[in-house]
Design an enzyme around this catalytic site. Sequence first.
Site, PDB file in Angstrom:
ATOM      1  N   ASP A 373       0.777  -1.231   0.000  1.00 32.60           N
ATOM      2  CA  ASP A 373       0.000   0.000   0.000  1.00 32.60           C
ATOM      3  C   ASP A 373       0.810   1.284   0.000  1.00 32.60           C
ATOM      4  OD1 ASP A 373      -2.411  -1.285  -0.236  1.00 32.60           O
ATOM      5  OD2 ASP A 373      -2.714  -1.481   1.915  1.00 32.60           O
ATOM      6  N   TYR A 461     -10.051  -0.610   1.009  1.00 31.78           N
ATOM      7  CA  TYR A 461      -9.816  -0.885   2.432  1.00 31.78           C
ATOM      8  C   TYR A 461      -9.556   0.395   3.209  1.00 31.78           C
ATOM      9  CZ  TYR A 461      -9.907  -5.724   3.962  1.00 31.78           C
ATOM     10  OH  TYR A 461     -10.315  -6.959   4.394  1.00 31.78           O
ATOM     11  N   HIS A 512      -3.380  -9.792   5.805  1.00 33.56           N
ATOM     12  CA  HIS A 512      -2.915  -8.425   6.058  1.00 33.56           C
ATOM     13  C   HIS A 512      -1.628  -8.487   6.871  1.00 33.56           C
ATOM     14  CE1 HIS A 512      -6.455  -6.176   4.681  1.00 33.56           C
ATOM     15  NE2 HIS A 512      -7.200  -7.118   5.240  1.00 33.56           N
ATOM     16  N   ASP A 521      15.167   4.019  22.189  1.00 34.05           N
ATOM     17  CA  ASP A 521      16.283   4.625  22.916  1.00 34.05           C
ATOM     18  C   ASP A 521      15.922   4.567  24.397  1.00 34.05           C
ATOM     19  OD1 ASP A 521      17.495   5.148  20.533  1.00 34.05           O
ATOM     20  OD2 ASP A 521      17.267   7.315  20.601  1.00 34.05           O
ATOM     21  N   GLU A 562      22.903  -9.522  15.072  1.00 31.09           N
ATOM     22  CA  GLU A 562      21.631  -9.272  14.400  1.00 31.09           C
ATOM     23  C   GLU A 562      20.955 -10.566  13.955  1.00 31.09           C
ATOM     24  OE1 GLU A 562      22.204  -4.828  12.440  1.00 31.09           O
ATOM     25  OE2 GLU A 562      22.877  -6.583  11.301  1.00 31.09           O
ATOM     26  N   PHE A 653      19.556  -5.886   5.361  1.00 32.32           N
ATOM     27  CA  PHE A 653      19.869  -5.226   6.629  1.00 32.32           C
ATOM     28  C   PHE A 653      20.568  -6.193   7.586  1.00 32.32           C
ATOM     29  CE2 PHE A 653      16.134  -1.928   6.540  1.00 32.32           C
ATOM     30  CZ  PHE A 653      16.567  -1.497   5.293  1.00 32.32           C
ATOM     31  N   HIS A 675      -7.353 -13.212   6.773  1.00 31.16           N
ATOM     32  CA  HIS A 675      -8.764 -12.836   6.650  1.00 31.16           C
ATOM     33  C   HIS A 675      -9.420 -13.739   5.603  1.00 31.16           C
ATOM     34  CE1 HIS A 675     -11.964  -9.456   5.905  1.00 31.16           C
ATOM     35  NE2 HIS A 675     -12.479 -10.576   6.387  1.00 31.16           N
TER      36      HIS A 675
END
Length: 751
Positions: A373, A461, A512, A521, A562, A653, A675
């Site tokens: 979206d 929506y 969805h 922080d 990570e 990342f 849904h």
Amino acid sequence: MPALGWAVAAILMLQTAMAEPSPGTLPRKAGVFSDLSNQELKAVHSFLWSKKELRLQPSSTTTMAKNTVFLIEMLLPKKYHVLRFLDKGERHPVREARAVIFFGDQEHPNVTEFAVGPLPGPCYMRALSPRPGYQSSWASRPISTAEYALLYHTLQEATKPLHQFFLNTTGFSFQDCHDRCLAFTDVAPRGVASGQRRSWLIIQRYVEGYFLHPTGLELLVDHGSTDAGHWAVEQVWYNGKFYGSPEELARKYADGEVDVVVLEDPLPGGKGHDSTEEPPLFSSHKPRGDFPSPIHVSGPRLVQPHGPRFRLEGNAVLYGGWSFAFRLRSSSGLQVLNVHFGGERIAYEVSVQEAVALYGGHTPAGMQTKYLDVGWGLGSVTHELAPGIDCPETATFLDTFHYYDADDPVHYPRALCLFEMPTGVPLRRHFNSNFKGGFNFYAGLKGQVLVLRTTSTVYNYDYIWDFIFYPNGVMEAKMHATGYVHATFYTPEGLRHGTRLHTHLIGNIHTHLVHYRVDLDVAGTKNSFQTLQMKLENITNPWSPRHRVVQPTLEQTQYSWERQAAFRFKRKLPKYLLFTSPQENPWGHKRTYRLQIHSMADQVLPPGWQEEQAITWARYPLAVTKYRESELCSSSIYHQNDPWHPPVVFEQFLHNNENIENEDLVAWVTVGFLHIPHSEDIPNTATPGNSVGFLLRPFNFFPEDPSLASRDTVIVWPRDNGPNYVQRWIPEDRDCSMPPPFSYNGTYRPV
């Protein structure tokens, strides 16, 4: 792209020259995060148009072979500079805009982004790139109003052979239709490979709730050329069968070779006809039916006898222990920034990154639909909120301006609202019984929260976006989904992919997913990530050695890298997700905030599958990374139309697998739900059960519950004679709009 001769050195000098002295007030400091004003948007627009080498044309010009400004929004300064401004009193970071320009009027059309500044009087621009060496492709651009107009014209021309077919089967047409026109819904991605712009269009009857009125016809249109004269219908699907062209369908229809479905007339009395004899459309919101216990009076509503208890100055909010700034980013939506509680920063940014809906279906449009979206202007479709429905009538409503697919800033009245409301449940309470039919005391704190809200209506929506602030230092992010379901034409085979909702309607199965960026922080930028889980131990009972005791123990896990802190959906996610500060509370525990996720999401696409490259974040309900300026967003406006070669790949990342101990950490949170549409989704999906989100909760951050500072507390002490003593710290109101005076008995006796 025309050559731009602005030197980097000159830009740096201008940035330094335009920096302001340290402001002293919160509202002025919060302005570093504020969206561009109407005047600033116009200043950027005028500056860009003054650059003749850009050869700009209005967005409204109905051609693709043009250079046009598509988007202007605030470009957030680097966090390092903002924190030094906020915390050290250093100079105000230079204020800049992000401008997205479609360059269609050149040999190799492309999309280029620029930083424009300094504001309010811009005099330079420099090219921006989502990542080094990446150039957004022409096909990846979001669709525009001008392109829609050309698509509609293409459909009108291409479907002329089907005019009689439309009239006979639907009663509607694309030709001279007046109040019986056909419309279309386009789905995306637009094709099956990078560089394509081939859209499946669902042909619908344009009536109230036209999303629920497919005609059984879907068309594949190639609209990749900058010359709309070259656009063409490539395939046709009607009622379960494919045809090579509209002409072929028209010919076979005339020969009686088409399995035709004649639709009932949705407008027997004509459009707008209001007759008590005719029931409203099933897609209408008009009331119908009756409750066993009818209600004919208005319901409860909020009052504020003394006005709001929060302060709003510009984009800065102060409420009890809370202070924060906010902005409504045109591209991706609502952000809260510089979030403090009790004078300490909890989070630098909590923001919506993307909302996706991934579908399945039997029709070509149904199986092709994977909506991302942000590619449809998620943050710019923030239409007016209705007092008393979308927000309480006591809310403070805020306007906003968007420059998105327009030639001037567009004013959106009442796009946000800010309000305090009772939760209907105490924040905490205790009845202290004396076990003799009375009590020693009763104490309670009413549940009150502050809510910052906006909505995004992305075509069919509606998303309701909330940030909720509790008086005990808890912050919640929540999304409610409502609006019309994405639906396709009923075929028996379609029941494998959804639910029959009406005679000719399938509500398609979909998931969805919403992605949030949470830059925590916790009492500073040096944080670590750990989890706590419950583990059972089986030990000898120390006071009865012949017996054993099974009891829970704490199992703590520290995450150093990570990759360790990237939790896949198939991996069990610990219940206690903790972001710790090196500081300790008075009892020797690390001062911590807990992330608590409320979601029913699961992985939808297999990793590495074609379009999944655009949503690799959807592999993880939670991933924790070290803060990097190159990792500010997990999606972009280009992902929808080129998911095969997106500018931002979240998985990257994690590739450097950086250390996350005592570092500035970012939590990336995915929430969502499956849904499966059902008949009660007609006319609209309801919000109960269709909300997801997360909470940030203090966990040993304070020495005690910080809501003890609230003066809303009520304590009742029993008295042997006379009424019980009610202890308050805010006087009880005697306003005519208030409830009856407070009273409390507290006894429980046989009768």
